[in-house]
Design a protein around this motif. Structure first.
Motif, PDB file in Angstrom:
ATOM      1  N   ALA A  78     111.420  71.615 144.470  1.00 21.16           N
ATOM      2  CA  ALA A  78     109.983  72.812 144.005  1.00 21.16           C
ATOM      3  C   ALA A  78     109.023  71.821 144.064  1.00 21.16           C
ATOM      4  O   ALA A  78     109.473  71.124 143.953  1.00 21.16           O
ATOM      5  CB  ALA A  78     110.535  73.803 142.930  1.00 21.16           C
ATOM      6  N   ALA A  79     107.842  72.267 144.538  1.00 20.16           N
ATOM      7  CA  ALA A  79     106.357  72.183 143.724  1.00 20.16           C
ATOM      8  C   ALA A  79     105.808  72.512 143.350  1.00 20.16           C
ATOM      9  O   ALA A  79     105.281  73.792 143.725  1.00 20.16           O
ATOM     10  CB  ALA A  79     106.472  70.902 144.942  1.00 20.16           C
ATOM     11  N   THR A  80     105.022  72.405 142.222  1.00 14.17           N
ATOM     12  CA  THR A  80     103.801  73.222 141.762  1.00 14.17           C
ATOM     13  C   THR A  80     102.448  72.375 142.597  1.00 14.17           C
ATOM     14  O   THR A  80     100.674  72.961 142.342  1.00 14.17           O
ATOM     15  CB  THR A  80     103.580  73.020 140.268  1.00 14.17           C
ATOM     16  OG1 THR A  80     103.134  71.160 139.919  1.00 14.17           O
ATOM     17  CG2 THR A  80     104.317  72.429 139.223  1.00 14.17           C
ATOM     18  N   TRP A 103     111.384  79.892 139.656  1.00 18.96           N
ATOM     19  CA  TRP A 103     112.073  79.315 139.511  1.00 18.96           C
ATOM     20  C   TRP A 103     113.442  79.114 139.724  1.00 18.96           C
ATOM     21  O   TRP A 103     114.157  79.767 139.395  1.00 18.96           O
ATOM     22  CB  TRP A 103     111.832  77.663 138.842  1.00 18.96           C
ATOM     23  CG  TRP A 103     110.229  77.759 138.660  1.00 18.96           C
ATOM     24  CD1 TRP A 103     109.157  77.572 137.740  1.00 18.96           C
ATOM     25  CD2 TRP A 103     109.578  76.779 139.513  1.00 18.96           C
ATOM     26  NE1 TRP A 103     108.405  77.731 137.998  1.00 18.96           N
ATOM     27  CE2 TRP A 103     108.290  77.151 139.533  1.00 18.96           C
ATOM     28  CE3 TRP A 103     109.653  76.367 140.422  1.00 18.96           C
ATOM     29  CZ2 TRP A 103     107.046  76.557 139.750  1.00 18.96           C
ATOM     30  CZ3 TRP A 103     108.653  76.625 141.987  1.00 18.96           C
ATOM     31  CH2 TRP A 103     107.076  75.916 140.779  1.00 18.96           C
ATOM     32  N   LEU A 104     114.009  78.718 141.183  1.00 17.63           N
ATOM     33  CA  LEU A 104     115.395  78.814 141.896  1.00 17.63           C
ATOM     34  C   LEU A 104     116.364  76.889 141.737  1.00 17.63           C
ATOM     35  O   LEU A 104     115.590  76.390 141.725  1.00 17.63           O
ATOM     36  CB  LEU A 104     115.588  78.847 142.637  1.00 17.63           C
ATOM     37  CG  LEU A 104     115.001  78.816 143.828  1.00 17.63           C
ATOM     38  CD1 LEU A 104     115.160  78.622 145.200  1.00 17.63           C
ATOM     39  CD2 LEU A 104     113.271  78.790 144.200  1.00 17.63           C
ATOM     40  N   ASP A 105     117.209  77.159 141.710  1.00 19.56           N
ATOM     41  CA  ASP A 105     118.379  76.008 141.872  1.00 19.56           C
ATOM     42  C   ASP A 105     119.119  76.103 142.894  1.00 19.56           C
ATOM     43  O   ASP A 105     119.673  75.181 143.286  1.00 19.56           O
ATOM     44  CB  ASP A 105     119.430  76.314 140.339  1.00 19.56           C
ATOM     45  CG  ASP A 105     120.752  77.197 140.118  1.00 19.56           C
ATOM     46  OD1 ASP A 105     119.770  78.207 141.465  1.00 19.56           O
ATOM     47  OD2 ASP A 105     121.033  77.386 139.318  1.00 19.56           O
ATOM     48  N   LEU A 137     108.407  75.154 147.937  1.00 16.58           N
ATOM     49  CA  LEU A 137     109.492  75.207 148.603  1.00 16.58           C
ATOM     50  C   LEU A 137     109.070  74.067 149.328  1.00 16.58           C
ATOM     51  O   LEU A 137     109.201  74.486 150.372  1.00 16.58           O
ATOM     52  CB  LEU A 137     110.501  75.962 148.189  1.00 16.58           C
ATOM     53  CG  LEU A 137     111.521  75.728 149.109  1.00 16.58           C
ATOM     54  CD1 LEU A 137     113.070  75.318 147.588  1.00 16.58           C
ATOM     55  CD2 LEU A 137     112.206  76.677 149.595  1.00 16.58           C
ATOM     56  N   VAL A 138     109.455  73.199 149.680  1.00 15.39           N
ATOM     57  CA  VAL A 138     110.066  71.776 150.115  1.00 15.39           C
ATOM     58  C   VAL A 138     111.456  71.294 150.866  1.00 15.39           C
ATOM     59  O   VAL A 138     112.174  71.618 150.259  1.00 15.39           O
ATOM     60  CB  VAL A 138     109.151  70.723 149.882  1.00 15.39           C
ATOM     61  CG1 VAL A 138     109.185  69.447 151.266  1.00 15.39           C
ATOM     62  CG2 VAL A 138     108.167  70.528 148.611  1.00 15.39           C
ATOM     63  N   VAL A 139     111.747  71.467 152.235  1.00 19.76           N
ATOM     64  CA  VAL A 139     112.491  71.262 152.218  1.00 19.76           C
ATOM     65  C   VAL A 139     112.971  70.921 153.490  1.00 19.76           C
ATOM     66  O   VAL A 139     111.587  70.495 154.611  1.00 19.76           O
ATOM     67  CB  VAL A 139     113.661  72.829 153.277  1.00 19.76           C
ATOM     68  CG1 VAL A 139     115.209  72.204 154.051  1.00 19.76           C
ATOM     69  CG2 VAL A 139     113.291  73.982 152.816  1.00 19.76           C
ATOM     70  N   GLU A 140     113.321  69.082 153.295  1.00 26.96           N
ATOM     71  CA  GLU A 140     113.356  67.504 154.424  1.00 26.96           C
ATOM     72  C   GLU A 140     114.892  67.872 155.480  1.00 26.96           C
ATOM     73  O   GLU A 140     115.745  68.054 154.613  1.00 26.96           O
ATOM     74  CB  GLU A 140     113.498  66.609 153.390  1.00 26.96           C
ATOM     75  CG  GLU A 140     113.002  64.980 154.044  1.00 26.96           C
ATOM     76  CD  GLU A 140     112.835  64.065 152.747  1.00 26.96           C
ATOM     77  OE1 GLU A 140     111.707  63.936 152.809  1.00 26.96           O
ATOM     78  OE2 GLU A 140     113.798  63.869 152.159  1.00 26.96           O
ATOM     79  N   ALA A 189     116.152  71.418 143.280  1.00 32.17           N
ATOM     80  CA  ALA A 189     116.066  69.820 142.761  1.00 32.17           C
ATOM     81  C   ALA A 189     114.357  70.813 141.657  1.00 32.17           C
ATOM     82  O   ALA A 189     114.089  71.361 142.470  1.00 32.17           O
ATOM     83  CB  ALA A 189     115.301  68.947 143.363  1.00 32.17           C
ATOM     84  N   GLU A 190     114.073  70.552 140.496  1.00 32.28           N
ATOM     85  CA  GLU A 190     113.762  70.568 139.176  1.00 32.28           C
ATOM     86  C   GLU A 190     112.234  70.348 140.153  1.00 32.28           C
ATOM     87  O   GLU A 190     112.104  69.363 140.983  1.00 32.28           O
ATOM     88  CB  GLU A 190     113.436  70.052 138.567  1.00 32.28           C
ATOM     89  CG  GLU A 190     115.112  70.641 137.472  1.00 32.28           C
ATOM     90  CD  GLU A 190     114.855  71.652 137.012  1.00 32.28           C
ATOM     91  OE1 GLU A 190     113.558  72.424 136.957  1.00 32.28           O
ATOM     92  OE2 GLU A 190     115.953  72.671 136.415  1.00 32.28           O
ATOM     93  N   PRO A 191     110.935  71.764 139.666  1.00 32.79           N
ATOM     94  CA  PRO A 191     109.706  71.205 140.376  1.00 32.79           C
ATOM     95  C   PRO A 191     109.406  69.764 140.007  1.00 32.79           C
ATOM     96  O   PRO A 191     109.092  69.407 138.822  1.00 32.79           O
ATOM     97  CB  PRO A 191     109.231  72.263 139.532  1.00 32.79           C
ATOM     98  CG  PRO A 191     109.856  73.468 138.536  1.00 32.79           C
ATOM     99  CD  PRO A 191     110.770  72.628 138.797  1.00 32.79           C
ATOM    100  N   THR A 192     108.471  69.242 140.541  1.00 33.03           N
ATOM    101  CA  THR A 192     107.736  68.115 140.676  1.00 33.03           C
ATOM    102  C   THR A 192     106.350  68.532 140.222  1.00 33.03           C
ATOM    103  O   THR A 192     106.103  69.456 141.075  1.00 33.03           O
ATOM    104  CB  THR A 192     107.936  67.186 142.048  1.00 33.03           C
ATOM    105  OG1 THR A 192     107.230  68.084 143.055  1.00 33.03           O
ATOM    106  CG2 THR A 192     109.157  66.640 142.916  1.00 33.03           C
ATOM    107  N   ARG A 193     105.682  67.845 139.769  1.00 32.49           N
ATOM    108  CA  ARG A 193     104.392  67.876 138.400  1.00 32.49           C
ATOM    109  C   ARG A 193     102.847  67.018 139.833  1.00 32.49           C
ATOM    110  O   ARG A 193     103.297  65.925 139.976  1.00 32.49           O
ATOM    111  CB  ARG A 193     104.520  67.340 136.918  1.00 32.49           C
ATOM    112  CG  ARG A 193     105.712  68.658 137.260  1.00 32.49           C
ATOM    113  CD  ARG A 193     105.567  69.802 136.709  1.00 32.49           C
ATOM    114  NE  ARG A 193     106.566  70.863 136.447  1.00 32.49           N
ATOM    115  CZ  ARG A 193     106.206  72.107 135.669  1.00 32.49           C
ATOM    116  NH1 ARG A 193     104.784  72.433 136.220  1.00 32.49           N
ATOM    117  NH2 ARG A 193     107.390  72.248 135.876  1.00 32.49           N
TER     118      ARG A 193
END
Length: 225
Positions: free
Chosen positions: A83-85, A180-182, A101-104, A221-225
C-alpha cells in the motif's frame, strides 16, 4: 288381417361380410395422452437443467507468488504488493496523495508483436479485496480505480517487446472508504486475439470462455509514506 311386412334390420346389425368401423378415440382420452406427453417432456427438460446446474464450475488453477501465469499473450509473474499514500506512477516529490495499491510483477511477451499500451497489462488482471471491493481490468466500472502500469526501473510507460521481459508496477487508487488491507486475491485472465461482439476488428481481448488463467493470494505490505 293382413300379415305384417318385412321388418327393417336393427341399427346394431350390419350386413354380412362388412368389417366393423374403427372406433374413434374419445376427446377426453386424447387430452389425457397429450397431458401425459407434456409432463414427460417437462420432466426430461427439468432433469437436464438440474444436471447442468449440478455441474461444478471450472476452477482456475491456483498459482503461487513468483510463479509465471500464461495469459496467451504474455506471462505474468506476480512478485509482491504494498500500500502507498503517494501515487507511485509520479515523481515522489510531486505525486498526489491518496490511498494506493501497488502490485509488482514480471511480464514477458509470448506473442510475437510488441505491447504498446500499458493498459493491456492491467486489463488482464482482476484484484479482489476481503472487504468485497473488486477491481476488474475487463470492466469499464473499474477504470476509475486503475491508475496505470509503469516500469519499476524508472516509472516510464510499460511498453514491452518480444524477448525483453520487464518488471512492472500495476497501480490502483483505492476509494477513501476502503480500509488498509493485509492481503488480496489476484485473478489473471486468459487473452485471445479475436473479434469482439460489437467491434469485429480482431485484437487482444479477454477470452470469452475459460477466462481465468490463474488465481493467487498475495500479502500486502504496510503503507509506504
Amino acid at each position: 288381417m293382413s300379415s305384417p311386412g318385412p321388418r327393417s334390420p336393427a341399427r346394431h346389425q350390419r350386413p354380412a361380410g362388412q368389417r366393423p368401423a374403427a372406433r374413434r378415440p374419445r376427446p377426453h382420452v386424447l387430452l389425457g395422452l397429450v397431458l401425459v406427453c407434456e409432463i414427460a417432456l417437462c420432466g426430461v427438460a427439468v432433469a437436464a437443467a438440474d444436471g447442468l446446474r449440478a455441474a461444478p464450475p471450472a476452477q482456475p488453477s491456483r498459482a503461487t507468488v513468483g510463479e509465471p501465469v500464461d495469459t496467451g499473450r504474455f506471462t505474468l509473474t506476480v512478485r509482491r504488493a504494498w500500500a502507498a499514500t503517494k501515487d507511485p506512477t509520479g515523481i515522489p516529490e510531486y505525486a498526489d496523495s491518496g490511498r494506493y495499491l501497488v502490485v509488482e510483477a514480471d511480464v514477458a511477451l509470448t506473442a510475437p508483436e510488441s505491447l504498446q499500451f500499458d493498459s493491456d497489462i492491467d486489463r488482464a488482471v482482476r484484484v479482489r479485496f476481503p472487504s468485497g471491493l473488486t477491481i476488474d481490468g475487463d470492466s469499464p466500472d473499474s477504470l476509475k480505480y486503475r491508475t496505470g502500469v509503469v516500469l519499476a526501473l524508472d516509472r516510464s510507460a510499460a511498453q514491452l517487446h518480444p524477448g525483453l521481459p520487464r518488471r512492472v508496477r500495476i497501480v490502483y487508487e483505492l476509494p477513501a472508504r476502503q480500509p488498509w488491507l493485509d492481503r488480496i486475491e489476484v485473478d489473471v485472465y486468459h487473452l485471445e486475439f479475436a473479434p469482439g461482439f460489437i467491434d469485429e476488428t480482431p485484437r487482444w481481448r479477454v477470452a470469452t470462455e475459460d477466462r481465468l488463467a490463474g488465481r493467487l493470494r498475495l500479502p500486502v505490505a504496510e503503507p509506504t509514506r
